[in-house]
Write an enzyme that holds these catalytic residues in place. Structure first.
Site, PDB file in Angstrom:
ATOM      1  N   ASP A   1       0.812  -1.214   0.000  1.00 26.31           N
ATOM      2  CA  ASP A   1       0.000   0.000   0.000  1.00 26.31           C
ATOM      3  C   ASP A   1       0.847   1.266   0.000  1.00 26.31           C
ATOM      4  O   ASP A   1       2.030   1.232   0.262  1.00 26.31           O
ATOM      5  CB  ASP A   1      -0.848   0.026   1.270  1.00 26.31           C
ATOM      6  CG  ASP A   1      -2.042  -0.881   1.151  1.00 26.31           C
ATOM      7  OD1 ASP A   1      -2.439  -1.170   0.018  1.00 26.31           O
ATOM      8  OD2 ASP A   1      -2.568  -1.288   2.200  1.00 26.31           O
TER       9      ASP A   1
ATOM     10  N   LYS B   1      -2.078   4.759  -4.347  1.00 26.39           N
ATOM     11  CA  LYS B   1      -2.435   5.851  -5.238  1.00 26.39           C
ATOM     12  C   LYS B   1      -1.180   6.500  -5.818  1.00 26.39           C
ATOM     13  O   LYS B   1      -0.269   6.856  -5.095  1.00 26.39           O
ATOM     14  CB  LYS B   1      -3.182   6.907  -4.418  1.00 26.39           C
ATOM     15  CG  LYS B   1      -4.177   7.700  -5.214  1.00 26.39           C
ATOM     16  CD  LYS B   1      -4.799   8.794  -4.364  1.00 26.39           C
ATOM     17  CE  LYS B   1      -5.715   8.226  -3.297  1.00 26.39           C
ATOM     18  NZ  LYS B   1      -6.438   9.269  -2.554  1.00 26.39           N
TER      19      LYS B   1
ATOM     20  N   MET C   1      -7.661   8.428   9.667  1.00 24.92           N
ATOM     21  CA  MET C   1      -8.189   9.029   8.432  1.00 24.92           C
ATOM     22  C   MET C   1      -9.082  10.220   8.747  1.00 24.92           C
ATOM     23  O   MET C   1     -10.188  10.346   8.212  1.00 24.92           O
ATOM     24  CB  MET C   1      -8.987   7.984   7.623  1.00 24.92           C
ATOM     25  CG  MET C   1      -8.145   6.820   7.166  1.00 24.92           C
ATOM     26  SD  MET C   1      -9.073   5.574   6.278  1.00 24.92           S
ATOM     27  CE  MET C   1      -9.702   4.571   7.607  1.00 24.92           C
TER      28      MET C   1
HETATM   29  N1  SAH Z   1      -4.085  -0.456   9.162  1.00 21.87           N
HETATM   30  C1  SAH Z   1      -3.535   0.836   9.541  1.00 21.87           C
HETATM   31  C2  SAH Z   1      -4.526   1.951   9.309  1.00 21.87           C
HETATM   32  C3  SAH Z   1      -4.823   2.194   7.867  1.00 21.87           C
HETATM   33  S1  SAH Z   1      -5.944   3.519   7.635  1.00 21.87           S
HETATM   34  C4  SAH Z   1      -3.085   0.786  11.002  1.00 21.87           C
HETATM   35  O1  SAH Z   1      -3.397  -0.176  11.719  1.00 21.87           O
HETATM   36  O2  SAH Z   1      -2.376   1.692  11.427  1.00 21.87           O
HETATM   37  C5  SAH Z   1      -4.852   4.856   7.272  1.00 21.87           C
HETATM   38  C6  SAH Z   1      -4.765   5.792   8.456  1.00 21.87           C
HETATM   39  O3  SAH Z   1      -3.888   5.245   9.431  1.00 21.87           O
HETATM   40  C7  SAH Z   1      -4.174   7.139   8.144  1.00 21.87           C
HETATM   41  O4  SAH Z   1      -5.148   8.020   7.611  1.00 21.87           O
HETATM   42  C8  SAH Z   1      -3.727   7.598   9.508  1.00 21.87           C
HETATM   43  O5  SAH Z   1      -4.811   8.049  10.280  1.00 21.87           O
HETATM   44  C9  SAH Z   1      -3.259   6.299  10.111  1.00 21.87           C
HETATM   45  N2  SAH Z   1      -1.804   6.097   9.993  1.00 21.87           N
HETATM   46  C10 SAH Z   1      -1.160   5.145   9.296  1.00 21.87           C
HETATM   47  N3  SAH Z   1       0.173   5.248   9.482  1.00 21.87           N
HETATM   48  C11 SAH Z   1       0.360   6.275  10.308  1.00 21.87           C
HETATM   49  C12 SAH Z   1       1.514   6.868  10.893  1.00 21.87           C
HETATM   50  N4  SAH Z   1       2.739   6.418  10.657  1.00 21.87           N
HETATM   51  N5  SAH Z   1       1.345   7.935  11.716  1.00 21.87           N
HETATM   52  C13 SAH Z   1       0.111   8.410  11.992  1.00 21.87           C
HETATM   53  N6  SAH Z   1      -1.006   7.870  11.458  1.00 21.87           N
HETATM   54  C14 SAH Z   1      -0.875   6.831  10.628  1.00 21.87           C
END
Ligand code: SAH
Length: 461
Positions: free
Chosen positions: A247, A269, A382
């Site tokens: 991703d 994307k 998100m």
């Molecule tokens: N499966 C992922 C979440 C995916 S949804 C998890 O468990 O973390 C995508 C969202 O995850 C982003 O919009 C943001 O809110 C969060 N996110 C993912 N990586 C991040 C990071 N390194 N720092 C802060 N937020 C993060």
């Protein structure tokens, strides 16, 4: 390369250790892994070395005689006395021995590397003295990559080599060994089902060929970004993968842990275009697994949190393909670690909610009233573009405007940012600070704030 690495044969040979203390005992422990006999040269031996003599694994002489070094495979010296060490080294060298004087590189003919021991598989790491600390760090990394169960499987394979040579044609042999060290037998063994692993291996030999590959899909958590926040299991799956679909939020550092010849497919994307439609991803991973390939679907954080895992799992299930979820560290955990605060705190916040600011078009947003309760910390994923909605919803649900909010962007990566504010200022703060995705908005409503709620709300609203 000033030092040339070699593996020495040790069966039926003799190693001389001069000295009776801990330093020498440490070398003795290494030599004990081999089949060499040990001669200890020392006035006195510590308890461990005495035990070695008592058990019959080592001989003991108090002084090195003329022929004690004769024919020795190796001589280690560490008496604790510099002059004696040098004299013994000279004597040993005259007898033609290869000498290592502990911690005196200028007196050494040979050096012991850092060793990762999965006997009979051994990895030796050396830096020619330039960076011993780096050598040890690399050893630790290799240790984590090689299962502790690997050794017995390699030994079993070694015992079966003759049978393989007899039953499997030369053209098929390479493919067979590739299967043996990646297929079901290997996986069963590494998962602790040693007997099943051995049975599968022997059945394949009896059949005269490796069984047809069966595909597999693993949804693997890549963690929040930093590559050392992957689990060991995730690294193993990356190492076993034939193809990896990853991703947008998966950090390039993490991909470096994959097997070099694995195919890597970016499904996120691209600038100016759209992410791959989910159905296309579902279709592709299933098609690849059907070819018998090992597919890793690498997702940021934990694959089971806002990762559209269910679509992929049900597509795989419908096709009868074996699946596995490898959990990962979710962004909220990384955000808490980044700010050095726990997600729950006894007496203040005993409920932790993971939720999203963005839903499928047409779906109702998560009910904020549930999160606007005293004692609750909520991590909004998100939600950067939806901060206004989040703020209004929580305030309307009864959360005080003074609730502390931590905004952590790109947690655990080099781009990490952290801003602290309060609920009443959340949306304005995001605009003011130019916070962009990915970020976690962490809103806490500590119990101690419940009493002061009304008054503070008026102040910040
Ligand atoms: N499966 C992922 C979440 C995916 S949804 C998890 O468990 O973390 C995508 C969202 O995850 C982003 O919009 C943001 O809110 C969060 N996110 C993912 N990586 C991040 C990071 N390194 N720092 C802060 N937020 C993060």
């Amino acid at each position: 390369m000033k030092n040339f690495p070699m593996f020495l044969r040790m069966d039926g040979r003799r190693v001389v250790l001069c000295g009776g203390g801990e330093e020498v005992a440490r070398k003795a422990r290494l030599i004990l892994k081999t089949e060499a006999r040990i001669t200890l040269v020392a006035e006195e031996l510590d308890a461990e070395l005495q035990g070695l003599v008592a058990s019959g694994r080592a001989d003991h002489v108090t002084r090195a005689g003329a022929d004690d070094f004769e024919g020795a495979a190796l001589v280690f010296i560490g008496t604790g006395e510099d002059e004696l060490d040098a004299a013994l080294a000279a004597q040993a060298r005259r007898a033609g021995a290869v000498v290592n004087v502990i911690d005196r590189p200028e007196l050494c003919d040979a050096f012991t590397p850092s060793i990762v021991d999965r006997d009979p598989l051994v990895v030796a790491i050396g830096t020619e003295g330039a960076a011993p600390v780096l050598g040890r760090a690399i050893k630790t990394e290799v240790e984590t990559m090689l299962s502790p169960r690997l050794g017995p499987f390699v030994a079993l394979a070694g015992r079966l080599r003759d049978a393989v040579a007899e039953k499997i044609s030369p053209q098929q042999r390479r493919g067979f060994w590739e299967w043996a060290f990646s297929g079901e037998a290997y996986r069963a063994h590494l998962a602790g089902r040693e007997r099943e692993g051995a049975r599968l291996l022997k059945e394949a030999i009896a059949e005269g060929r490796a069984p047809d590959a069966t595909g597999h899909i693993a949804l693997v958590g890549a963690g929040p970004g930093a590559r050392d926040l992957l689990t060991l299991r995730a690294v193993q799956r990356l190492q076993q993968a034939d193809v990896i679909y990853y991703d947008r939020l998966v950090d390039p550092e993490v991909l470096e842990l994959a097997r070099r010849d694995a195919d890597r497919v970016y499904v996120g994307k691209e600038v100016g275009s759209h992410a791959w439609p989910q159905e296309k991803i579902d279709r592709l991973i299933v098609a690849e697994a059907r070819k018998g390939r090992r597919v890793v679907r690498l997702k940021s954080g934990d694959p089971s949190i806002f990762g559209r895992a269910e679509e992929e799992l049900s597509a795989a299930r419908a096709a009868g393909i074996e699946t596995e979820i490898v959990p990962g560290i979710t962004a909220a955990s990384a955000a808490a670690a980044a700010i050095g605060r726990p997600l729950t705190e006894r007496g203040e916040t005993d409920t932790f909610v993971i939720t999203t600011g963005t839903c499928r078009p047409g779906d109702a947003a998560p009910d904020k009233v549930l999160m606007a309760r005293p004692g609750t910390t909520t991590a909004f994923y998100m939600a950067v573009d939806k901060a206004e909605e989040v703020q209004a919803g929580l305030l309307a649900g009864g959360a005080p405007a003074a609730c502390p909010v931590e905004i952590v962007a790109a947690a655990s990566t080099a781009r990490e940012r952290h801003v602290k504010t309060v609920l009443g200022d959340l949306a304005a703060c995001i605009t003011r600070e130019g916070i962009s995705s990915p970020a976690i908005l962490m809103v806490s409503y500590p119990k101690s704030l419940a009493g002061a709620a009304g008054e503070m709300s008026r102040q910040f609203a």
